[in-house]
Design a protein around this motif. Sequence first.
Motif, short mmCIF file in Angstrom:
data_model
loop_
_atom_site.label_atom_id
_atom_site.label_comp_id
_atom_site.label_asym_id
_atom_site.label_seq_id
_atom_site.Cartn_x
_atom_site.Cartn_y
_atom_site.Cartn_z
N GLN A 1 14.89 4.97 -4.70
CA GLN A 1 13.43 5.00 -4.88
C GLN A 1 12.73 4.48 -3.63
O GLN A 1 13.34 3.85 -2.76
N GLY A 2 11.43 4.73 -3.58
CA GLY A 2 10.64 4.13 -2.52
C GLY A 2 10.24 2.72 -2.89
O GLY A 2 10.35 2.32 -4.06
N PRO A 3 9.79 1.94 -1.91
CA PRO A 3 9.32 0.59 -2.22
C PRO A 3 8.18 0.62 -3.24
O PRO A 3 7.33 1.51 -3.20
N TYR B 1 2.52 -8.91 1.94
CA TYR B 1 2.83 -8.08 0.78
C TYR B 1 4.30 -8.25 0.39
O TYR B 1 5.16 -8.38 1.26
N GLN C 1 12.41 -2.44 -3.82
CA GLN C 1 12.97 -1.10 -3.70
C GLN C 1 14.27 -1.01 -4.48
O GLN C 1 15.26 -1.67 -4.14
N PHE D 1 9.63 7.90 4.36
CA PHE D 1 8.80 7.65 3.20
C PHE D 1 7.35 8.02 3.52
O PHE D 1 6.81 7.63 4.56
N GLN E 1 1.33 -2.29 8.30
CA GLN E 1 2.18 -3.31 7.69
C GLN E 1 3.54 -3.29 8.37
O GLN E 1 4.16 -2.23 8.51
N ASP F 1 -4.05 -9.65 -5.17
CA ASP F 1 -3.66 -8.59 -6.09
C ASP F 1 -2.22 -8.82 -6.52
O ASP F 1 -1.32 -8.68 -5.70
N TYR G 1 6.53 6.27 7.00
CA TYR G 1 7.42 5.21 7.46
C TYR G 1 8.83 5.79 7.58
O TYR G 1 9.22 6.68 6.82
N SER H 1 -1.04 -7.24 -9.33
CA SER H 1 -0.92 -6.25 -10.39
C SER H 1 0.46 -5.59 -10.47
O SER H 1 0.79 -4.98 -11.48
N PHE I 1 4.30 4.37 -2.43
CA PHE I 1 5.32 5.13 -1.72
C PHE I 1 5.87 6.29 -2.55
O PHE I 1 5.93 6.22 -3.78
N GLY I 2 6.32 7.33 -1.83
CA GLY I 2 7.13 8.36 -2.45
C GLY I 2 8.58 7.89 -2.50
O GLY I 2 8.92 6.79 -2.06
N GLN I 3 9.45 8.77 -3.02
CA GLN I 3 10.86 8.39 -3.23
C GLN I 3 11.68 8.44 -1.95
O GLN I 3 12.79 7.92 -1.91
N GLY I 4 11.16 9.12 -0.94
CA GLY I 4 11.87 9.22 0.32
C GLY I 4 12.63 10.53 0.48
O GLY I 4 13.06 11.15 -0.49
N TYR J 1 7.21 -6.09 -1.82
CA TYR J 1 7.58 -4.84 -2.47
C TYR J 1 9.01 -4.96 -2.99
O TYR J 1 9.78 -5.79 -2.51
N LEU K 1 11.40 -6.47 -0.35
CA LEU K 1 10.85 -6.33 0.99
C LEU K 1 9.54 -7.10 1.13
O LEU K 1 8.72 -7.10 0.21
N PHE L 1 6.69 1.70 10.59
CA PHE L 1 5.55 2.60 10.62
C PHE L 1 5.73 3.68 11.69
O PHE L 1 6.16 3.40 12.81
N TYR M 1 0.07 -9.00 -3.30
CA TYR M 1 -0.60 -9.04 -1.99
C TYR M 1 -1.33 -10.36 -1.85
O TYR M 1 -2.07 -10.77 -2.74
N THR N 1 -7.39 -3.73 -1.43
CA THR N 1 -6.13 -4.22 -0.87
C THR N 1 -5.51 -3.10 -0.06
O THR N 1 -5.92 -1.95 -0.15
N PHE O 1 5.09 -1.74 -4.91
CA PHE O 1 4.25 -2.90 -4.67
C PHE O 1 4.40 -3.96 -5.76
O PHE O 1 4.45 -3.63 -6.96
N LYS P 1 -2.42 -2.17 -0.47
CA LYS P 1 -1.13 -1.90 -1.07
C LYS P 1 -0.76 -0.44 -0.93
O LYS P 1 -1.58 0.46 -1.13
N LEU P 2 0.48 -0.24 -0.53
CA LEU P 2 0.99 1.10 -0.27
C LEU P 2 1.67 1.64 -1.52
O LEU P 2 2.46 0.94 -2.16
#
Lengths: 114, 114
Positions: B41-43, B33, B37, A89, B103, B56, A36, B58, A104-107, B35, B91, A46, B48, A99, B45, A101-102
Amino acid sequence: DQQVKQNSPSLSVQEGRISILNCDYTNSMFDYFLWYKKYPAEGPTFLISISSIKDKNEDGRFTVFLNKSAKHLSLHIVPSQPGDSAVYFCAAINGSSNTGKLIFGQGTTLQVKP
Amino acid sequence: GAGVSQTPSNKVTEKGKYVELRCDPISGHTALYWYRQSLGQGPEFLIYFQGTGAADDSGLPNDRFFAVRPEGSVSTLKIQRTERGDSAVYLCASSPGYTRDTQYFGPGTRLTVL
């Protein structure tokens, strides 16, 4: 624990050159990966995705490579353009989850200089 | 067509107050969803929805956080007794429904707890 890691917080490249953004993951249950792009004050957009059954996916100037044995993926942008300057990201989906659900890394902040 | 919208774009509140954040998904999208952020950091979760039900939750950090989607369209994220650590960009994303569907993210709500 950080399951998706982008170890380079920033990257600077010259316009027209290749940009390579890297991402590592630890969970072997991840089976779908996405990139992303995010501009300031906007939501992530995306770019491109790849399933774990492939090792490469290409869309115009963007190519994603997946090395499952190394748990590593990379995004190549060729040629880079100033409009590509943004935060990128990497994200993953766990195949055992029902699900989308994504994770994510830190970017990585990419700056493309004219 | 219209994308995902989120209101308000910015929310400043005092510690201990209650806040509601709203998400209007793309029309026809059954998956939604949330999220969060944090800076640098990245987003991450949170929850959902598939239709009206939370499939979900969680990722919700504790019971101060709650989300609803009563008619399978608009969703509201509710935070009780806000704490300074809740400050982040929240988000919302929606997708047609399949877990591998793209997404589409809204611009986010920036929450600041003083």
